[in-house]
Design a protein around this motif. Structure first.
Motif, PDB file in Angstrom:
ATOM      1  N   ASP A  71       0.830  -1.206   0.000  1.00  0.00           N
ATOM      2  CA  ASP A  71       0.000   0.000   0.000  1.00  0.00           C
ATOM      3  C   ASP A  71       0.866   1.258   0.000  1.00  0.00           C
ATOM      4  O   ASP A  71       0.572   2.226  -0.707  1.00  0.00           O
ATOM      5  N   VAL A  72       1.939   1.250   0.780  1.00  0.00           N
ATOM      6  CA  VAL A  72       2.848   2.402   0.815  1.00  0.00           C
ATOM      7  C   VAL A  72       3.479   2.601  -0.561  1.00  0.00           C
ATOM      8  O   VAL A  72       3.521   3.725  -1.074  1.00  0.00           O
ATOM      9  N   THR A  77      -1.906   5.620   1.069  1.00  0.00           N
ATOM     10  CA  THR A  77      -1.720   5.975   2.471  1.00  0.00           C
ATOM     11  C   THR A  77      -2.410   7.298   2.771  1.00  0.00           C
ATOM     12  O   THR A  77      -2.781   8.037   1.861  1.00  0.00           O
TER      13      THR A  77
END
Length: 95
Positions: A71-72, A77
């Motif tokens: 996800d980062v 985020t």
């Protein structure tokens, strides 16, 4: 798993429960029990079961960390301040 040792009938398990319990403690392997020739139950000692649960929890944690890192990398985020504001609003927290 040793099929000749770890798969047996429920009726044989009932007749020889102490033997099976000793085997499971010694081998740390579950026993698959059959009913009418079909695998229906898995029996294992409590310590082996707890070990299995611990492994599952560990793998789920690793998977969640991997997902978080992905996800980062993908920019999925939210800044901490924005997250905090959302949580305060959602839960009616003042401050």
């Amino acid at each position: 798993m040793d099929i000749s040792r770890d798969i047996d009938s429920l009726s044989n398990f009932k007749r020889n429960t102490s033997k099976f319990l000793e085997q499971m403690k010694e081998t740390r392997e579950p026993v698959v029990l059959t009913i009418n020739g079909k695998a229906e139950l898995v029996v294992q000692d409590a310590q082996a079961y707890q070990s299995l649960l611990d492994r599952i929890e560990y793998l789920e944690t690793v998977k969640a960390i991997e997902q978080g890192l992905q996800d980062v990398e993908e920019g999925k985020t939210v800044a901490l301040e924005e997250f905090e504001a959302r949580m305060r609003q959602k839960h009616g927290i003042q401050g």
